[in-house]
Design a protein around this motif. Structure first.
Motif, PDB file in Angstrom:
ATOM      1  N   THR A 174     -34.343  30.924 -33.606  1.00 44.65           N
ATOM      2  CA  THR A 174     -35.353  29.861 -33.538  1.00 44.65           C
ATOM      3  C   THR A 174     -36.518  30.074 -34.489  1.00 44.65           C
ATOM      4  O   THR A 174     -37.443  29.268 -34.509  1.00 44.65           O
ATOM      5  N   GLY A 175     -36.493  31.158 -35.283  1.00 45.34           N
ATOM      6  CA  GLY A 175     -37.602  31.404 -36.193  1.00 45.34           C
ATOM      7  C   GLY A 175     -37.237  32.430 -37.231  1.00 45.34           C
ATOM      8  O   GLY A 175     -36.145  33.000 -37.229  1.00 45.34           O
ATOM      9  N   GLY A 176     -38.162  32.667 -38.156  1.00 43.78           N
ATOM     10  CA  GLY A 176     -37.901  33.597 -39.232  1.00 43.78           C
ATOM     11  C   GLY A 176     -37.059  32.969 -40.326  1.00 43.78           C
ATOM     12  O   GLY A 176     -36.743  31.773 -40.293  1.00 43.78           O
ATOM     13  N   PHE A 177     -36.675  33.798 -41.317  1.00 34.46           N
ATOM     14  CA  PHE A 177     -35.876  33.322 -42.436  1.00 34.46           C
ATOM     15  C   PHE A 177     -34.704  34.265 -42.657  1.00 34.46           C
ATOM     16  O   PHE A 177     -34.848  35.491 -42.568  1.00 34.46           O
ATOM     17  N   ALA A 178     -33.553  33.691 -42.933  1.00 36.04           N
ATOM     18  CA  ALA A 178     -32.361  34.476 -43.247  1.00 36.04           C
ATOM     19  C   ALA A 178     -31.778  33.971 -44.563  1.00 36.04           C
ATOM     20  O   ALA A 178     -31.567  32.767 -44.739  1.00 36.04           O
ATOM     21  N   TYR A 179     -31.559  34.897 -45.498  1.00 35.84           N
ATOM     22  CA  TYR A 179     -30.971  34.563 -46.798  1.00 35.84           C
ATOM     23  C   TYR A 179     -29.642  35.302 -46.918  1.00 35.84           C
ATOM     24  O   TYR A 179     -29.589  36.526 -46.766  1.00 35.84           O
ATOM     25  N   VAL A 180     -28.568  34.555 -47.164  1.00 35.66           N
ATOM     26  CA  VAL A 180     -27.234  35.149 -47.240  1.00 35.66           C
ATOM     27  C   VAL A 180     -26.604  34.816 -48.591  1.00 35.66           C
ATOM     28  O   VAL A 180     -26.558  33.647 -48.990  1.00 35.66           O
ATOM     29  N   MET A 181     -26.144  35.846 -49.304  1.00 37.81           N
ATOM     30  CA  MET A 181     -25.437  35.619 -50.564  1.00 37.81           C
ATOM     31  C   MET A 181     -23.957  35.384 -50.236  1.00 37.81           C
ATOM     32  O   MET A 181     -23.164  36.317 -50.126  1.00 37.81           O
ATOM     33  N   ASP A 182     -23.632  34.124 -50.043  1.00 36.11           N
ATOM     34  CA  ASP A 182     -22.305  33.737 -49.571  1.00 36.11           C
ATOM     35  C   ASP A 182     -21.368  33.525 -50.758  1.00 36.11           C
ATOM     36  O   ASP A 182     -20.965  32.408 -51.074  1.00 36.11           O
ATOM     37  N   SER A 183     -20.992  34.614 -51.427  1.00 35.39           N
ATOM     38  CA  SER A 183     -20.189  34.522 -52.658  1.00 35.39           C
ATOM     39  C   SER A 183     -18.836  33.878 -52.423  1.00 35.39           C
ATOM     40  O   SER A 183     -18.316  33.162 -53.283  1.00 35.39           O
ATOM     41  N   ASN A 184     -18.234  34.119 -51.277  1.00 37.50           N
ATOM     42  CA  ASN A 184     -16.897  33.583 -50.994  1.00 37.50           C
ATOM     43  C   ASN A 184     -16.939  32.245 -50.270  1.00 37.50           C
ATOM     44  O   ASN A 184     -15.891  31.699 -49.907  1.00 37.50           O
ATOM     45  N   GLU A 185     -18.139  31.727 -50.055  1.00 35.09           N
ATOM     46  CA  GLU A 185     -18.330  30.441 -49.388  1.00 35.09           C
ATOM     47  C   GLU A 185     -17.615  30.397 -48.035  1.00 35.09           C
ATOM     48  O   GLU A 185     -16.945  29.434 -47.673  1.00 35.09           O
ATOM     49  N   THR A 186     -17.780  31.445 -47.276  1.00 33.59           N
ATOM     50  CA  THR A 186     -17.163  31.509 -45.947  1.00 33.59           C
ATOM     51  C   THR A 186     -18.166  31.292 -44.824  1.00 33.59           C
ATOM     52  O   THR A 186     -17.779  31.025 -43.688  1.00 33.59           O
ATOM     53  N   LEU A 187     -19.448  31.382 -45.122  1.00 39.53           N
ATOM     54  CA  LEU A 187     -20.456  31.267 -44.074  1.00 39.53           C
ATOM     55  C   LEU A 187     -20.440  29.895 -43.428  1.00 39.53           C
ATOM     56  O   LEU A 187     -20.496  29.771 -42.214  1.00 39.53           O
ATOM     57  N   LYS A 188     -20.315  28.847 -44.214  1.00 42.70           N
ATOM     58  CA  LYS A 188     -20.294  27.493 -43.669  1.00 42.70           C
ATOM     59  C   LYS A 188     -19.080  27.280 -42.783  1.00 42.70           C
ATOM     60  O   LYS A 188     -19.177  26.681 -41.708  1.00 42.70           O
ATOM     61  N   VAL A 189     -17.943  27.792 -43.192  1.00 46.07           N
ATOM     62  CA  VAL A 189     -16.720  27.655 -42.412  1.00 46.07           C
ATOM     63  C   VAL A 189     -16.870  28.381 -41.075  1.00 46.07           C
ATOM     64  O   VAL A 189     -16.547  27.865 -40.013  1.00 46.07           O
ATOM     65  N   ALA A 190     -17.423  29.593 -41.120  1.00 48.91           N
ATOM     66  CA  ALA A 190     -17.602  30.366 -39.894  1.00 48.91           C
ATOM     67  C   ALA A 190     -18.540  29.664 -38.940  1.00 48.91           C
ATOM     68  O   ALA A 190     -18.305  29.606 -37.742  1.00 48.91           O
ATOM     69  N   SER A 191     -19.632  29.096 -39.475  1.00 43.51           N
ATOM     70  CA  SER A 191     -20.609  28.424 -38.620  1.00 43.51           C
ATOM     71  C   SER A 191     -19.999  27.200 -37.974  1.00 43.51           C
ATOM     72  O   SER A 191     -20.219  26.941 -36.797  1.00 43.51           O
ATOM     73  N   THR A 192     -19.208  26.429 -38.731  1.00 43.32           N
ATOM     74  CA  THR A 192     -18.585  25.236 -38.191  1.00 43.32           C
ATOM     75  C   THR A 192     -17.600  25.589 -37.080  1.00 43.32           C
ATOM     76  O   THR A 192     -17.530  24.946 -36.050  1.00 43.32           O
TER      77      THR A 192
END
Length: 338
Positions: free
Chosen positions: A317-335
């Motif tokens: 609910t707060g703060g900042f997170a920066y992820v270097m998603d080189s393989n573009e898997t973060l969006k898939v995992a979140s979905t």
């Protein structure tokens, strides 16, 4: 567990220790709204919002003390009614309980005879804990750190100190942080820090409750709970790599920075699962993380220079997170985990 009667019944059924969560929170003002994860607690209890905490939180330590005092008085009264001198004399005394007839069809089918059976102690041993377990970890490294840094802490001059560490050395730095915080507060030596240079593999909870003014530089790796509850200072962890890519190596374990409120963590490698859980103020840089990273995070900054597992940022609910998603898997995992 809320009342003295709960304590007495639990002791009769064999309990030797008693945990309280909800009741002390209510005593401090919690209204049990069940919105703790939204960062907008109406009573200012479960929130990092300074306005809510300042305007609405009215809790005092004395409220909790008053609750437990009343609880203890009720326990004493019940012990007196039962003719028992000490709470330990109640443990296992199931003959003092009787089953109440069930009010519903399901309740009436319950058979409590096994729970209410009077235990038989072999060799006439008491039914309660009498001797403490001897700790496996004698905290020898922590004691050594305290002895060698005492003058530097006392003079508030800081300095550098070098130690070897093994995975049986747990909570390394905890005593030093306690010594610093006791004298000068959480950030009292931030400008003249004590720097610990460690070599080897650290056991659980490296840098736990780390105070501002304590910096730990580990060449090696560490187990779970690195930086748990840390309030300041710095934790830096790196490997001496010659035959493999360090950035792909798991260098810290699970649940690092659990409940951390300040300071910085830098790890030249990847973390296990639940990295940054409930982080509310620490700045961290790592090169990868497992499942549930940044779970329930309410503040701070986390930079992950690599892949993450599933369920990233759950309840955040707060703060900042920066992820270097080189393989573009973060969006898939979140979905997949919505």
């Amino acid at each position: 567990m809320k009342t003295g009667l709960d304590v007495v019944k639990a002791a009769i059924l064999g309990a030797e220790s008693f945990g309280f969560g909800t009741a002390p929170m209510v005593a401090m003002g919690c209204k049990f709204l069940r919105i703790c994860h939204l960062n907008n607690c109406a009573t200012g209890v479960a929130t990092q919002d300074e306005t809510l905490r300042k305007e609405y939180f009215k809790g005092l330590p004395e409220m909790v003390v008053n609750y437990f005092t009343g609880l203890a008085d009720e326990v004493r009264e019940l012990l007196a009614e039962l003719g028992v001198e000490k709470l330990t004399d109640l443990i296992g005394r199931t003959d003092l309980l009787e089953a109440v007839e069930g009010m519903t069809a399901k309740q009436s089918k319950l058979d409590l005879s096994s729970i209410l059976e009077t235990p038989v102690s072999p060799l006439s041993h008491p039914l309660y804990w009498t001797e403490p377990n001897q700790p496996f970890d004698k905290a020898e490294l922590n004691q050594k750190i305290i002895e060698e840094t005492e003058a530097a802490v006392e003079s508030r001059a800081g300095g550098s100190f070098y130690f070897d560490v093994r995975n049986t050395d747990r909570s390394v730095g905890a005593r030093l942080s306690g010594s610093v915080a006791k004298r000068y507060g959480n950030q009292g030596m931030a400008t003249s820090p004590i720097k610990l240079y460690l070599d080897g593999t650290a056991g659980q909870s490296l840098g736990v409750w780390n105070a501002g003014g304590v910096e730990i530089y580990l060449t090696g790796d560490a187990n779970d709970y690195v930086g748990k509850g840390m309030a300041g200072g710095k934790l830096v962890i790196k490997l001496t790599c010659t035959t493999f890519a360090c950035n792909d190596a798991t260098i810290v374990g699970n649940t690092c920075l659990y409940g951390a409120t300040g300071g910085k963590l830098f790890a030249a490698g990847t973390a296990g699962e639940r990295f940054g859980v409930r982080n509310s103020g620490t700045i961290a840089v790592i090169e990868g993380a497992g499942d549930n990273a940044c779970e329930y995070m309410t503040g701070g900054i986390v930079a992950i220079l690599g892949a993450t597992g599933v369920n990233f940022g759950a309840g955040m609910t707060g703060g900042f997170a920066y992820v270097m998603d080189s393989n573009e898997t973060l969006k898939v995992a979140s979905t997949r985990n919505r």
